[in-house]
Scaffold this motif. Structure first.
Motif, PDB file in Angstrom:
ATOM      1  N   PRO A  98       0.825  -1.214   0.000  1.00 24.73           N
ATOM      2  CA  PRO A  98       0.000   0.000   0.000  1.00 24.73           C
ATOM      3  C   PRO A  98       0.856   1.260   0.000  1.00 24.73           C
ATOM      4  O   PRO A  98       1.966   1.271   0.512  1.00 24.73           O
ATOM      5  CB  PRO A  98      -0.813  -0.121   1.286  1.00 24.73           C
ATOM      6  CG  PRO A  98      -0.024  -1.024   2.150  1.00 24.73           C
ATOM      7  CD  PRO A  98       0.752  -1.936   1.251  1.00 24.73           C
ATOM      8  N   SER A  99       0.330   2.303  -0.590  1.00 20.87           N
ATOM      9  CA  SER A  99       0.962   3.605  -0.554  1.00 20.87           C
ATOM     10  C   SER A  99      -0.007   4.522   0.176  1.00 20.87           C
ATOM     11  O   SER A  99      -1.067   4.844  -0.350  1.00 20.87           O
ATOM     12  CB  SER A  99       1.207   4.096  -1.980  1.00 20.87           C
ATOM     13  OG  SER A  99       1.881   5.317  -1.972  1.00 20.87           O
ATOM     14  N   TYR A 100       0.347   4.891   1.373  1.00 21.29           N
ATOM     15  CA  TYR A 100      -0.553   5.634   2.254  1.00 21.29           C
ATOM     16  C   TYR A 100      -1.783   4.756   2.533  1.00 21.29           C
ATOM     17  O   TYR A 100      -1.706   3.547   2.471  1.00 21.29           O
ATOM     18  CB  TYR A 100      -0.926   6.994   1.657  1.00 21.29           C
ATOM     19  CG  TYR A 100       0.276   7.806   1.225  1.00 21.29           C
ATOM     20  CD1 TYR A 100       1.138   8.349   2.162  1.00 21.29           C
ATOM     21  CD2 TYR A 100       0.565   8.005  -0.121  1.00 21.29           C
ATOM     22  CE1 TYR A 100       2.254   9.074   1.774  1.00 21.29           C
ATOM     23  CE2 TYR A 100       1.678   8.740  -0.515  1.00 21.29           C
ATOM     24  CZ  TYR A 100       2.517   9.269   0.437  1.00 21.29           C
ATOM     25  OH  TYR A 100       3.608   9.983   0.049  1.00 21.29           O
ATOM     26  N   ALA A 101      -2.908   5.347   2.818  1.00 20.37           N
ATOM     27  CA  ALA A 101      -4.130   4.577   3.073  1.00 20.37           C
ATOM     28  C   ALA A 101      -5.182   4.975   2.052  1.00 20.37           C
ATOM     29  O   ALA A 101      -6.323   5.215   2.388  1.00 20.37           O
ATOM     30  CB  ALA A 101      -4.619   4.831   4.491  1.00 20.37           C
ATOM     31  N   ASN A 102      -4.787   5.031   0.788  1.00 20.85           N
ATOM     32  CA  ASN A 102      -5.692   5.550  -0.230  1.00 20.85           C
ATOM     33  C   ASN A 102      -6.263   4.485  -1.154  1.00 20.85           C
ATOM     34  O   ASN A 102      -6.889   4.811  -2.149  1.00 20.85           O
ATOM     35  CB  ASN A 102      -5.000   6.652  -1.036  1.00 20.85           C
ATOM     36  CG  ASN A 102      -3.762   6.157  -1.748  1.00 20.85           C
ATOM     37  OD1 ASN A 102      -3.607   4.977  -2.025  1.00 20.85           O
ATOM     38  ND2 ASN A 102      -2.868   7.077  -2.044  1.00 20.85           N
ATOM     39  N   GLY A 103      -6.037   3.220  -0.872  1.00 23.98           N
ATOM     40  CA  GLY A 103      -6.598   2.158  -1.703  1.00 23.98           C
ATOM     41  C   GLY A 103      -5.716   1.738  -2.858  1.00 23.98           C
ATOM     42  O   GLY A 103      -5.941   0.724  -3.485  1.00 23.98           O
TER      43      GLY A 103
END
Length: 144
Positions: free
Chosen positions: A34-39
């Motif tokens: 994941p990259s950040y919590a953006n889906g």
């Protein structure tokens, strides 16, 4: 008898073709980081390029939507202080090796930014990065 031989040969060719296609898709599958919590996120595959003597490395960029479909829009890849426009679903770049770990960032209007963890490279390394972009559904706010 001749028809049976032709059918048998066709069956063998189709079997090898299916195995080749299946193994290619299995190689590209892997854990999505994941990259950040953006889906969105990315998948990374690092490998050596044999037989070449060069000071750089190759990067294969693949863009996908979160549903697995190809990303058909323009995106910008940022590597260090350099920007590259990615206008198709796949792009190959040859970049110079750096002594410090480097991050890749992909940006496209209407989608969340995807950023990799720092990656270290050595001579003749190659990587394939599958960026999975999630649509940014946050409302636009005009503060005039």
């Amino acid at each position: 008898m001749r028809i049976r031989s032709i059918l048998f040969a066709t069956g063998i060719i189709l079997t090898f073709t299916f195995c080749g296609v299946k193994s290619t898709s299995l190689k590209s599958a892997g854990e999505i980081r994941p990259s950040y919590a953006n889906g969105g996120g990315y998948r990374l595959k690092k490998f050596k390029t044999n037989g070449e003597n060069r000071n750089g490395f190759s990067v294969i960029i693949n863009l996908f939507k979160t549903d697995g479909g190809p990303f058909d829009y323009q995106a910008t890849l940022i590597y260090g202080c350099n920007e590259y426009v990615i206008d198709s679903d796949k792009k190959t770049l040859t970049l110079e090796t750096s002594d410090i770990p480097t991050q890749f960032k992909i940006i496209s209007v209407g989608y969340f930014v995807i950023e990799t963890e720092p990656i270290s490279f050595s001579r003749n390394d190659s990587i394939a990065i599958d960026f999975i972009l999630a649509e940014d559904d946050r409302p636009l706010i005009n503060c005039e």
